[in-house]
Design a protein around this motif. Structure first.
Motif, PDB file in Angstrom:
ATOM      1  N   PRO A 127       0.834  -1.207   0.000  1.00  0.00           N
ATOM      2  CA  PRO A 127       0.000   0.000   0.000  1.00  0.00           C
ATOM      3  C   PRO A 127       0.871   1.260   0.000  1.00  0.00           C
ATOM      4  O   PRO A 127       1.989   1.264   0.516  1.00  0.00           O
ATOM      5  N   HIS A 163      -4.359   9.273   3.250  1.00  0.00           N
ATOM      6  CA  HIS A 163      -4.955   8.555   2.124  1.00  0.00           C
ATOM      7  C   HIS A 163      -4.123   7.294   1.875  1.00  0.00           C
ATOM      8  O   HIS A 163      -2.909   7.379   1.711  1.00  0.00           O
ATOM      9  N   GLN A 183      -3.691   3.840  -0.551  1.00  0.00           N
ATOM     10  CA  GLN A 183      -4.042   3.314  -1.871  1.00  0.00           C
ATOM     11  C   GLN A 183      -3.370   1.957  -2.056  1.00  0.00           C
ATOM     12  O   GLN A 183      -2.204   1.766  -1.672  1.00  0.00           O
ATOM     13  N   GLU A 184      -4.098   0.989  -2.640  1.00  0.00           N
ATOM     14  CA  GLU A 184      -3.584  -0.358  -2.841  1.00  0.00           C
ATOM     15  C   GLU A 184      -4.052  -0.868  -4.203  1.00  0.00           C
ATOM     16  O   GLU A 184      -5.130  -0.509  -4.672  1.00  0.00           O
ATOM     17  N   SER A 185      -3.221  -1.704  -4.836  1.00  0.00           N
ATOM     18  CA  SER A 185      -3.559  -2.201  -6.173  1.00  0.00           C
ATOM     19  C   SER A 185      -4.640  -3.267  -6.140  1.00  0.00           C
ATOM     20  O   SER A 185      -5.340  -3.461  -7.146  1.00  0.00           O
ATOM     21  N   ALA A 233      -9.642  -1.132  -2.185  1.00  0.00           N
ATOM     22  CA  ALA A 233      -8.295  -0.699  -2.550  1.00  0.00           C
ATOM     23  C   ALA A 233      -7.945   0.669  -1.989  1.00  0.00           C
ATOM     24  O   ALA A 233      -6.793   1.097  -2.085  1.00  0.00           O
ATOM     25  N   VAL A 234      -8.906   1.394  -1.422  1.00  0.00           N
ATOM     26  CA  VAL A 234      -8.634   2.745  -0.909  1.00  0.00           C
ATOM     27  C   VAL A 234      -9.247   2.898   0.475  1.00  0.00           C
ATOM     28  O   VAL A 234     -10.232   2.245   0.817  1.00  0.00           O
ATOM     29  N   THR A 246      -9.274   6.197   3.849  1.00  0.00           N
ATOM     30  CA  THR A 246      -8.766   7.440   4.432  1.00  0.00           C
ATOM     31  C   THR A 246      -8.929   7.380   5.939  1.00  0.00           C
ATOM     32  O   THR A 246      -9.834   6.711   6.455  1.00  0.00           O
ATOM     33  N   ASP A 306      -1.749  -5.246   2.911  1.00  0.00           N
ATOM     34  CA  ASP A 306      -2.825  -5.630   1.994  1.00  0.00           C
ATOM     35  C   ASP A 306      -3.143  -7.107   2.194  1.00  0.00           C
ATOM     36  O   ASP A 306      -2.509  -7.797   2.996  1.00  0.00           O
TER      37      ASP A 306
END
Length: 672
Positions: A452, A479, A481-483, A518-519, A521, A541
């Motif tokens: 992430p 924030h 973010q992950e694939s 995948a997201v 906050t 992840d």
């Protein structure tokens, strides 16, 4: 166990590990093994055909015998790397062996008298011995007080059955085995050849004959030795059990496997002298001697030795401990199961590229953890090679099970996995290809290897690592973010002033939609004073990749806050007007709010004509609300006169390495 005794190896020095291997040699009575195998066989064959079957079964049993070591840490036996002594043709070497004579073991078998009754008036004084001639039958011998020759009673007795002989005024005798698990006729025998119990009878002061002493083991602590004569061969050896029995006159006799004394040509028992010359039994091929210890022998003390045709097993060890010969009758190899993400796939199935894999190895004989090996091959691309030990964890308990937790990273391809394991009896896992368990799995997608990523922002925008803020942030927003998908439960956030331990943000406000994993906050109040800060966040992840807000786990995100100190809102004093004589306030309070802590705050009071009346140094300079009390007196301690006065609140601080001054002016009235 194939022997009656285990052997304990110890050194007087207390050393438990040897510098180099020592060879152990243990003998196996092959005739006893044949008898054991014959009892186990259920065959209708007779004669030569039966002998062939027994011989074949005995050879198979011999192949499963070895030297075992007792492992205290797991309370189990483990096969030593042992071998059977063989000649140049590979045939087992046989020899004649005499076991060291073992002292009377009646007490160990829990043999005891259930009842002893002798005639109280006619009963003789002397020593009585019960001598077992078989597991259930015994004979009774009596040595009169002061005599040197014992009498063997004509009637034999049986375990658990009342015995009596009126010729010696023995009214009732009962011999029992105190072990409730001892079996009659099968399994563990209630008694063994040559075991003895004894008691003494004598008249009391009033002339009543009573039992004065009972014993179930040798009273003497010396030893007996039995050797073979030089002319004894495999063909003429005196095979079987031999008993040394003390006859009570500082002499002893030798008894054969039927419990009968060895006789001379005139039919009398052949006897040797304790501590005397060797007793040579030419016909039997034996030489014996009895040596007394610190405690004298007594009539009925016995030793048992066995002459057998043996084969010798050898094994090397570097450890002191307990060893014995055992035969493994369970040829079943260890079972190996593979679980992938808590499921049990069949060999050849598709598995994920980053699975949670568990190997479960089990065997009733116990798992030899030291023999575990784990190999893997990507067919067509790599050779079979050991799996990196850092990717799996071994849990060796309990003894009959072992689990291995494995988290591999696999790319697209076909994988062949092999597990090598042996049980404590030396039996290896098996597959059609060899001594290992084998599994084939397919992987149809490459693994997620990207961790992430994080972005930190505040109300004015995105923050940069190492950045400077000239205005204190009110709220941080992280924030993530992950694939593929986040494991949101692993999110951790901490903030610390440089040089201070980090403080975890326990309850951030998290926004996360499991349908869009995948997201995410996370927001939390900033509330930072001027200074340097380290902020760290980490999350994992669902592929177990770990990401960090900082450059890595040990390098957090850094941020500097250097906001100018300024007044927020009005600067007031209360009460105003005020009286120094007010019983509650005793003066007035200057109140003000600061955006950041000030290095120095002072308050100056002036008359309406501009004359400096009072200076209040070191006034409160905290971030946020402050108040400083003034008692209405000048610098000389005199009360000021009624009237209008002016005051100036002054802050001094450094901003961007430059001195900065902030001032506010107000008006007050003194009314005494």
């Amino acid at each position: 166990s194939l022997v009656e005794t285990t052997f304990r190896l110890d050194l007087q020095s207390g050393v438990t590990e040897l510098d180099r291997p020592a060879t152990l040699k243990m003998n196996l009575d092959f005739s006893a093994l044949r008898r054991q195998v014959s009892n186990e066989l259920s065959t209708s064959a007779t004669g030569a055909a039966e002998a062939v079957q027994v011989g074949r079964a005995a050879a198979e049993a011999l192949a499963r015998i070895g030297i075992y070591e007792w492992l205290e840490e797991i309370s189990s036996w483990k096969l030593l790397d042992s071998r059977l002594q063989s000649d140049e043709n590979g045939d087992p070497v046989e020899s004649v062996h005499v076991t060291p004579p073992q002292a009377n073991a009646a007490a160990q078998h829990e043999l005891r008298f259930g009842e002893i009754v002798v005639d109280q008036t006619t009963g003789p004084s002397g020593e009585w011995v019960v001598f077992f001639v078989s597991p259930m039958r015994y004979e009774v011998m009596f040595l009169p007080e002061g005599g040197n020759s014992y009498q063997r009673l004509a009637i034999q007795g049986s375990m658990d059955e009342p015995y009596a002989d009126s010729s010696v005024a023995l009214r009732r005798l009962l011999v029992v085995n105190g072990d409730p698990l001892a079996q009659r006729g099968t399994g563990s025998a209630p008694a063994s050849l040559g075991e003895t119990l004894g008691f003494t009878t004598a008249p009391s002061e009033d002339g009543v004959v009573t039992v004065t002493r009972i014993w179930m083991s040798n009273l003497g602590d010396g030893k007996a030795e039995i050797d073979l004569r030089p002319n004894v061969t495999l063909e003429n050896a005196p095979y079987g059990d031999w008993i040394v029995m003390v006859t009570g006159d500082q002499r002893y006799e030798i008894r054969n496997g039927a419990g009968r004394p060895v006789l001379n040509t005139s039919g009398s028992p052949i006897r040797g002298a304790i501590n005397g010359p060797d007793l040579i039994l030419s016909k039997e091929g034996l030489v014996s001697r009895v040596l007394e210890g610190s405690k004298a022998f007594q009539f009925g003390d016995t030793f048992r030795a066995r002459v057998g045709r043996v084969m010798t097993f050898e094994g090397d060890t570097t450890r002191m401990g307990t060893y014995t010969l055992l035969r493994d009758i369970d040829a079943k190899p260890p079972a190996v199961q593979v679980f992938v993400n808590d499921l049990t796939p069949q060999s050849g199935e598709v598995i994920p590229p980053r699975p949670t894999m568990t190997l479960l190895l089990s065997d009733p004989n116990g798992i030899d953890v030291d023999t575990f090996r784990f190999e893997r091959q990507r067919l067509g691309e790599t050779a079979m090679a050991p799996v990196d030990p850092s990717t799996y964890t071994i849990n060796p308990l309990p003894v009959d099970q072992m689990s291995v937790s494995h988290r591999p990273i696999l790319f697209i391809g076909t994988y062949l996995m092999r597990v090598y394991i042996t049980d404590l009896a030396g039996v290896s896992a098996e597959s059609p290809e060899g001594g290992f368990a084998e599994f084939l799995f397919l992987v149809e997608e490459d693994p997620d290897l990207d961790p992430p990523t994080f972005t930190l922002s505040y109300e004015e925008g995105v923050l940069e690592d190492g950045g400077l803020l000239t205005q204190a942030p009110q709220q941080f927003t992280l924030h993530v973010q992950e694939s593929h998908a986040l494991d949101i439960g692993t999110l951790e956030i901490s903030v610390a002033a440089v040089g201070q331990p980090p403080e975890e943000i326990l309850w951030p406000e998290i926004t996360f939609d499991r349908l869009q994993p995948a997201v995410a906050t996370a927001t939390w109040p900033a509330d930072l004073t001027n200074g340097e800060y380290e902020i760290q966040a980490q999350a994992t992840d669902t592929s177990t990749n770990v990401g960090f807000l900082g450059a890595d786990e040990e390098t957090p995100f850094r941020l500097t806050v250097d906001e100018p100190v300024h007044f927020e809102g009005l600067v007031l004093n209360a009460p105003n007007p005020f009286s120094p004589f007010d019983p509650v306030t005793r003066g007035t309070f200057f109140t003000y709010n600061l955006s950041q802590p000030a290095e120095n705050v002072s308050i100056r009071v002036y008359s309406s004509a501009g004359r400096l009346a009072r200076v209040l140094e070191d006034a409160s300079g905290e971030r946020g609300y402050n108040e400083t009390h003034w008692d209405g007196r000048d610098d000389n301690g005199s009360l000021l006169a009624n009237g209008v006065y002016f005051y100036k609140v002054r802050t001094e601080s450094a901003f961007l390495d430059e001195d900065r001054i902030e001032e506010r002016v107000g008006k007050l009235v003194v009314l005494r």
